[in-house]
Design an enzyme around this catalytic site. Structure first.
Site, PDB file in Angstrom:
ATOM      1  N   ARG A 123      -9.943   0.442   8.628  1.00 62.61           N
ATOM      2  CA  ARG A 123      -9.352  -0.845   8.961  1.00 62.61           C
ATOM      3  C   ARG A 123     -10.345  -1.780   9.641  1.00 62.61           C
ATOM      4  NH1 ARG A 123      -3.641   0.371   8.863  1.00 62.61           N
ATOM      5  NH2 ARG A 123      -2.472  -1.525   9.261  1.00 62.61           N
ATOM      6  N   ARG A 175      -0.252  -8.530  13.548  1.00 65.92           N
ATOM      7  CA  ARG A 175      -0.852  -7.581  12.586  1.00 65.92           C
ATOM      8  C   ARG A 175      -1.622  -8.327  11.502  1.00 65.92           C
ATOM      9  NH1 ARG A 175       4.464  -4.513  11.123  1.00 65.92           N
ATOM     10  NH2 ARG A 175       3.280  -3.624   9.397  1.00 65.92           N
ATOM     11  N   ARG A 217      11.842  -5.382   5.354  1.00 64.81           N
ATOM     12  CA  ARG A 217      11.660  -3.997   4.906  1.00 64.81           C
ATOM     13  C   ARG A 217      12.613  -3.043   5.634  1.00 64.81           C
ATOM     14  NH1 ARG A 217       5.812  -1.606   5.213  1.00 64.81           N
ATOM     15  NH2 ARG A 217       5.948  -2.482   7.307  1.00 64.81           N
ATOM     16  N   ARG A 245      11.346  -0.417  10.942  1.00 63.10           N
ATOM     17  CA  ARG A 245      10.242   0.004  11.814  1.00 63.10           C
ATOM     18  C   ARG A 245      10.172  -0.887  13.052  1.00 63.10           C
ATOM     19  NH1 ARG A 245       4.949   0.717   8.067  1.00 63.10           N
ATOM     20  NH2 ARG A 245       4.042  -0.500   9.741  1.00 63.10           N
ATOM     21  N   LYS A 248       0.834  -1.216   0.000  1.00 67.33           N
ATOM     22  CA  LYS A 248       0.000   0.000   0.000  1.00 67.33           C
ATOM     23  C   LYS A 248       0.870   1.268   0.000  1.00 67.33           C
ATOM     24  CE  LYS A 248      -2.021  -1.071   3.895  1.00 67.33           C
ATOM     25  NZ  LYS A 248      -1.302  -2.314   4.233  1.00 67.33           N
TER      26      LYS A 248
HETATM   27  P1  AP5 Z   1       4.862  -1.554   1.824  1.00 72.87           P
HETATM   28  O1  AP5 Z   1       4.495  -0.783   0.610  1.00 72.87           O
HETATM   29  O2  AP5 Z   1       5.644  -0.833   2.872  1.00 72.87           O
HETATM   30  O3  AP5 Z   1       3.583  -2.296   2.408  1.00 72.87           O
HETATM   31  P2  AP5 Z   1       2.321  -1.732   3.182  1.00 72.87           P
HETATM   32  O4  AP5 Z   1       1.126  -2.421   2.624  1.00 72.87           O
HETATM   33  O5  AP5 Z   1       2.314  -0.236   3.197  1.00 72.87           O
HETATM   34  O6  AP5 Z   1       2.635  -2.340   4.603  1.00 72.87           O
HETATM   35  P3  AP5 Z   1       2.591  -1.732   6.058  1.00 72.87           P
HETATM   36  O7  AP5 Z   1       3.346  -2.706   6.927  1.00 72.87           O
HETATM   37  O8  AP5 Z   1       3.057  -0.310   6.101  1.00 72.87           O
HETATM   38  O9  AP5 Z   1       1.080  -1.811   6.345  1.00 72.87           O
HETATM   39  P4  AP5 Z   1       0.409  -1.809   7.680  1.00 72.87           P
HETATM   40  O10 AP5 Z   1      -0.995  -1.685   7.233  1.00 72.87           O
HETATM   41  O11 AP5 Z   1       0.731  -2.907   8.596  1.00 72.87           O
HETATM   42  O12 AP5 Z   1       1.061  -0.533   8.412  1.00 72.87           O
HETATM   43  P5  AP5 Z   1       0.515   0.898   8.790  1.00 72.87           P
HETATM   44  O13 AP5 Z   1       1.644   1.817   8.810  1.00 72.87           O
HETATM   45  O14 AP5 Z   1      -0.706   1.248   8.022  1.00 72.87           O
HETATM   46  O15 AP5 Z   1       5.701  -2.836   1.362  1.00 72.87           O
HETATM   47  C1  AP5 Z   1       6.202  -3.781   2.294  1.00 72.87           C
HETATM   48  C2  AP5 Z   1       7.568  -4.336   1.813  1.00 72.87           C
HETATM   49  O16 AP5 Z   1       7.379  -5.049   0.600  1.00 72.87           O
HETATM   50  C3  AP5 Z   1       8.611  -3.257   1.499  1.00 72.87           C
HETATM   51  O17 AP5 Z   1       9.873  -3.748   1.840  1.00 72.87           O
HETATM   52  C4  AP5 Z   1       8.505  -3.066  -0.018  1.00 72.87           C
HETATM   53  O18 AP5 Z   1       9.711  -2.624  -0.582  1.00 72.87           O
HETATM   54  C5  AP5 Z   1       8.135  -4.471  -0.474  1.00 72.87           C
HETATM   55  N1  AP5 Z   1       7.255  -4.482  -1.650  1.00 72.87           N
HETATM   56  C6  AP5 Z   1       6.200  -3.636  -1.917  1.00 72.87           C
HETATM   57  N2  AP5 Z   1       5.631  -3.979  -3.094  1.00 72.87           N
HETATM   58  C7  AP5 Z   1       6.290  -5.079  -3.539  1.00 72.87           C
HETATM   59  C8  AP5 Z   1       6.158  -5.923  -4.705  1.00 72.87           C
HETATM   60  N3  AP5 Z   1       5.217  -5.692  -5.636  1.00 72.87           N
HETATM   61  N4  AP5 Z   1       7.005  -6.971  -4.843  1.00 72.87           N
HETATM   62  C9  AP5 Z   1       7.976  -7.198  -3.906  1.00 72.87           C
HETATM   63  N5  AP5 Z   1       8.169  -6.435  -2.795  1.00 72.87           N
HETATM   64  C10 AP5 Z   1       7.338  -5.400  -2.624  1.00 72.87           C
HETATM   65  O19 AP5 Z   1      -0.014   0.630  10.301  1.00 72.87           O
HETATM   66  C11 AP5 Z   1       0.888   0.375  11.361  1.00 72.87           C
HETATM   67  C12 AP5 Z   1       0.108   0.277  12.663  1.00 72.87           C
HETATM   68  O20 AP5 Z   1      -0.566   1.545  12.934  1.00 72.87           O
HETATM   69  C13 AP5 Z   1      -1.029  -0.761  12.689  1.00 72.87           C
HETATM   70  O21 AP5 Z   1      -0.562  -2.048  13.020  1.00 72.87           O
HETATM   71  C14 AP5 Z   1      -1.975  -0.161  13.757  1.00 72.87           C
HETATM   72  O22 AP5 Z   1      -1.492  -0.447  15.052  1.00 72.87           O
HETATM   73  C15 AP5 Z   1      -1.845   1.341  13.515  1.00 72.87           C
HETATM   74  N6  AP5 Z   1      -2.878   1.837  12.595  1.00 72.87           N
HETATM   75  C16 AP5 Z   1      -2.697   2.340  11.332  1.00 72.87           C
HETATM   76  N7  AP5 Z   1      -3.870   2.667  10.766  1.00 72.87           N
HETATM   77  C17 AP5 Z   1      -4.837   2.367  11.681  1.00 72.87           C
HETATM   78  C18 AP5 Z   1      -6.264   2.443  11.680  1.00 72.87           C
HETATM   79  N8  AP5 Z   1      -6.933   2.878  10.601  1.00 72.87           N
HETATM   80  N9  AP5 Z   1      -6.921   2.038  12.797  1.00 72.87           N
HETATM   81  C19 AP5 Z   1      -6.268   1.600  13.884  1.00 72.87           C
HETATM   82  N10 AP5 Z   1      -4.924   1.477  13.940  1.00 72.87           N
HETATM   83  C20 AP5 Z   1      -4.214   1.850  12.855  1.00 72.87           C
END
Ligand code: AP5
Length: 204
Positions: free
Chosen positions: A88, A163, A122, A152, A13
């Site tokens: 979410r 997660r 990552r 991270r 994402k």
């Molecule tokens: P990346 O693009 O970083 O993946 P992502 O989907 O953004 O993953 P996240 O881990 O950031 O998502 P998340 O939803 O857990 O975290 P968030 O920050 O929202 O890619 C991942 C890796 O793969 C990278 O190394 C990249 O290079 C590689 N990659 C990407 N595309 C690729 C491809 N096509 N092929 C190969 N490799 C590839 O949330 C973190 C925390 O915040 C949550 O756990 C929660 O506690 C809190 N939080 C956030 N939003 C909310 C909400 N709405 N409600 C409540 N709590 C929340």
């Protein structure tokens, strides 16, 4: 252009959001990034958020919904935005429906067995770029801005598993929610980054 990027942790994402925001010149609104900035600045929201994020659990809805509501009310979101990591759960989706009208929901689909490896490998930069150790060839600096990359705090194997489990229970039902609303497009996220980007553009 008012878009949601949906997908499990590590689905890509953030990677795609950075590119889409640049292409369409719309703000990338990531709740994860907002929480991490609050944690870095030790704000009251950051203190609350950290206690949940460290365990891989969702930050309470009342905190999260209010943050997004305020962010989307800012003038740069008038013409469009890209939501990454929100909503979410069904409650957040229903609340969002009350203050914003989203046009498309892009669901980036990747087999969950591949996600643990993606996330634990990552490395991220404060400029927003993210990399995977397998393709860094030992480099520790960002190719885009030169700053030092870091891992991270919630990208360890134990937290990642939690997660993913939270995603299955609370977030995956949103696929059905947006399918019924006629807004969902599903993209195969298990392709190279450029091809995933191309497919998203075509779907929009
Ligand atoms: P990346 O693009 O970083 O993946 P992502 O989907 O953004 O993953 P996240 O881990 O950031 O998502 P998340 O939803 O857990 O975290 P968030 O920050 O929202 O890619 C991942 C890796 O793969 C990278 O190394 C990249 O290079 C590689 N990659 C990407 N595309 C690729 C491809 N096509 N092929 C190969 N490799 C590839 O949330 C973190 C925390 O915040 C949550 O756990 C929660 O506690 C809190 N939080 C956030 N939003 C909310 C909400 N709405 N409600 C409540 N709590 C929340």
């Amino acid at each position: 252009m008012k878009i949601i990027l949906l997908g499990a942790p590590g689905a890509g994402k953030g990677t795609q959001a950075t590119r889409l925001a640049e292409k369409y010149q719309i703000p990338h609104v990531s709740t994860g990034d907002i929480f991490r900035a609050n944690i870095k600045n030790a704000t009251p929201i950051g203190v609350v958020a950290k206690s949940y994020i460290d365990k891989g659990q969702l930050v309470p809805d009342e905190v999260t919904v209010e943050i997004v509501k305020q962010r989307l009310a800012e003038s740069d979101c008038e013409k469009g935005f890209l939501l990454d990591g929100f909503p979410r759960n069904t409650f957040q989706a229903e609340e969002l429906d009350k203050f914003a009208s989203v046009e498309k929901v892009v669901n980036i689909n990747v087999d969950t067995t591949k996600l643990v490896k993606r996330i634990t490998g990552r490395r991220v930069c404060q400029c927003g770029e993210s990399y995977h150790v397998d393709f860094l060839n030992g480099k520790t600096d960002c190719a885009k801005c030169g700053k030092t990359l870091y891992q991270r705090a919630d990208d360890n194997e134990v937290t990642v598993k939690e997660r993913l489990s939270v995603y299955e229970k609370q977030t995956a039902p949103l696929i059905d929610y947006y399918e019924k609303a006629g807004k969902l497009v599903t993209i195969n996220g298990d392709q190279n980054i450029d091809k995933v980007f191309e497919d998203i553009i075509s779907s929009l």
